[in-house]
Design a protein around this motif. Sequence first.
Motif, short mmCIF file in Angstrom:
data_model
loop_
_atom_site.label_atom_id
_atom_site.label_comp_id
_atom_site.label_asym_id
_atom_site.label_seq_id
_atom_site.Cartn_x
_atom_site.Cartn_y
_atom_site.Cartn_z
N MET A 12 -9.77 -46.27 38.41
CA MET A 12 -10.81 -46.46 39.42
C MET A 12 -10.90 -45.25 40.37
O MET A 12 -12.00 -44.84 40.76
CB MET A 12 -10.57 -47.74 40.21
CG MET A 12 -10.90 -48.99 39.42
SD MET A 12 -10.74 -50.49 40.38
CE MET A 12 -12.05 -50.31 41.54
N GLU A 13 -9.75 -44.70 40.71
CA GLU A 13 -9.75 -43.52 41.59
C GLU A 13 -10.35 -42.31 40.89
O GLU A 13 -11.08 -41.53 41.51
CB GLU A 13 -8.34 -43.24 42.10
CG GLU A 13 -7.89 -44.24 43.14
CD GLU A 13 -6.44 -44.06 43.59
OE1 GLU A 13 -5.70 -43.25 42.97
OE2 GLU A 13 -6.05 -44.75 44.54
N ARG A 14 -10.07 -42.16 39.61
CA ARG A 14 -10.68 -41.07 38.85
C ARG A 14 -12.20 -41.24 38.78
O ARG A 14 -12.95 -40.27 38.92
CB ARG A 14 -10.11 -41.01 37.44
CG ARG A 14 -8.71 -40.48 37.37
CD ARG A 14 -8.24 -40.52 35.95
NE ARG A 14 -7.09 -39.68 35.76
CZ ARG A 14 -6.48 -39.57 34.59
NH1 ARG A 14 -6.91 -40.22 33.54
NH2 ARG A 14 -5.42 -38.78 34.48
N LEU A 15 -12.64 -42.47 38.54
CA LEU A 15 -14.07 -42.75 38.51
C LEU A 15 -14.72 -42.44 39.87
O LEU A 15 -15.81 -41.87 39.93
CB LEU A 15 -14.34 -44.21 38.12
CG LEU A 15 -14.32 -44.53 36.64
CD1 LEU A 15 -14.32 -46.03 36.41
CD2 LEU A 15 -15.50 -43.88 35.94
N ALA A 54 -18.72 -37.49 31.21
CA ALA A 54 -17.32 -37.68 31.61
C ALA A 54 -17.11 -39.08 32.19
O ALA A 54 -16.10 -39.73 31.90
CB ALA A 54 -16.91 -36.62 32.62
N ILE A 55 -18.06 -39.54 32.98
CA ILE A 55 -17.97 -40.89 33.57
C ILE A 55 -17.99 -41.94 32.47
O ILE A 55 -17.20 -42.90 32.50
CB ILE A 55 -19.11 -41.12 34.59
CG1 ILE A 55 -18.82 -40.30 35.86
CG2 ILE A 55 -19.28 -42.60 34.91
CD1 ILE A 55 -19.98 -40.25 36.84
N ASN A 56 -18.86 -41.77 31.47
CA ASN A 56 -18.90 -42.73 30.36
C ASN A 56 -17.58 -42.77 29.61
O ASN A 56 -17.10 -43.85 29.26
CB ASN A 56 -20.06 -42.39 29.41
CG ASN A 56 -21.40 -42.75 29.99
OD1 ASN A 56 -21.53 -43.61 30.85
ND2 ASN A 56 -22.43 -42.07 29.50
N GLY A 57 -16.99 -41.62 29.37
CA GLY A 57 -15.70 -41.58 28.69
C GLY A 57 -14.60 -42.24 29.51
O GLY A 57 -13.79 -43.01 28.99
N LEU A 58 -14.58 -41.95 30.81
CA LEU A 58 -13.58 -42.54 31.69
C LEU A 58 -13.79 -44.05 31.85
O LEU A 58 -12.82 -44.81 31.93
CB LEU A 58 -13.63 -41.85 33.06
CG LEU A 58 -12.44 -42.05 33.97
CD1 LEU A 58 -11.14 -41.68 33.28
CD2 LEU A 58 -12.61 -41.20 35.22
N GLU A 59 -15.04 -44.47 31.83
CA GLU A 59 -15.33 -45.91 31.93
C GLU A 59 -14.80 -46.64 30.70
O GLU A 59 -14.26 -47.75 30.81
CB GLU A 59 -16.83 -46.13 32.10
CG GLU A 59 -17.25 -47.57 32.20
CD GLU A 59 -16.70 -48.32 33.41
OE1 GLU A 59 -16.72 -49.57 33.39
OE2 GLU A 59 -16.26 -47.68 34.38
N LYS A 61 -12.20 -45.73 28.96
CA LYS A 61 -10.74 -45.78 29.14
C LYS A 61 -10.38 -46.88 30.13
O LYS A 61 -9.41 -47.62 29.92
CB LYS A 61 -10.22 -44.44 29.64
CG LYS A 61 -10.22 -43.35 28.62
CD LYS A 61 -9.70 -42.05 29.21
CE LYS A 61 -9.82 -40.91 28.23
NZ LYS A 61 -9.39 -39.63 28.83
N ARG A 62 -11.14 -46.98 31.22
CA ARG A 62 -10.88 -48.01 32.23
C ARG A 62 -11.00 -49.40 31.61
O ARG A 62 -10.16 -50.27 31.84
CB ARG A 62 -11.84 -47.87 33.41
CG ARG A 62 -11.52 -48.87 34.55
CD ARG A 62 -12.71 -49.11 35.45
NE ARG A 62 -13.84 -49.68 34.76
CZ ARG A 62 -13.99 -50.98 34.46
NH1 ARG A 62 -13.06 -51.85 34.76
NH2 ARG A 62 -15.07 -51.40 33.84
N MET A 63 -12.03 -49.60 30.80
CA MET A 63 -12.22 -50.90 30.17
C MET A 63 -11.07 -51.22 29.21
O MET A 63 -10.61 -52.38 29.15
CB MET A 63 -13.57 -50.93 29.44
CG MET A 63 -14.75 -50.98 30.39
SD MET A 63 -16.39 -50.73 29.66
CE MET A 63 -16.36 -51.74 28.23
N ALA A 64 -10.57 -50.21 28.51
CA ALA A 64 -9.44 -50.43 27.60
C ALA A 64 -8.18 -50.78 28.37
O ALA A 64 -7.43 -51.69 27.98
CB ALA A 64 -9.22 -49.18 26.74
N VAL A 65 -7.95 -50.09 29.50
CA VAL A 65 -6.77 -50.37 30.33
C VAL A 65 -6.87 -51.79 30.91
O VAL A 65 -5.87 -52.53 30.91
CB VAL A 65 -6.64 -49.31 31.45
CG1 VAL A 65 -5.63 -49.74 32.50
CG2 VAL A 65 -6.26 -47.97 30.87
N VAL A 66 -8.05 -52.17 31.37
CA VAL A 66 -8.24 -53.53 31.93
C VAL A 66 -8.02 -54.57 30.85
O VAL A 66 -7.36 -55.60 31.09
CB VAL A 66 -9.63 -53.67 32.59
CG1 VAL A 66 -9.95 -55.12 32.90
CG2 VAL A 66 -9.71 -52.82 33.86
#
Length: 163
Positions: A12-15, A54-59, A61-66
């Motif tokens: 979330m902080e990276r996003l 970059a935001i789409n890629g990070l999103e 990753k965030r969804m996978a972590v969640v």
Amino acid sequence: MAVNIDSIIDQMERLRQLHDSLLALSSKKTEALKSNDTEALQGILAQERKHVQAINGLEKKRMAVVAEWAVASGFMNEAPTVSEILAAVEGVERERLQEAYDSFIIVLADLKQQEVLNAELTKQSLQFINVSLDLLQPSLNQMNYGKPAGTVEQKRSVFDSKA
């Protein structure tokens, strides 16, 4: 290795950081629109596209972590919302997640407001261009070319002409 809440907070902080950078670009875009600097605007739009990728890629990753955290925490839903996660965690983790979420929401709201302004500036620029084009292009009634209105042209075939 089980995913802890720190991984979600980190994502979330990276996003938020990427969105913060996108907000700065959006502000630059506003200045370029105001000064009618099309070259700068093109460069800014290219940078924005890179940020969005970059935001789409990070999103993702965030969804996978969640999802991984949800499975490890016994959630029925593999994609819980932040509110659901906040309800499930306690103490310092909850406070840190809440802070990360709040700062992310503030950046998103600022970005949305900036983009609404940019959209309005773009709309006004297009309206100005259309008005300018309308002033430059004469209407059909004002044109002096061609035959006067009301005259009828006789048509003759090749066989009807005099030799």
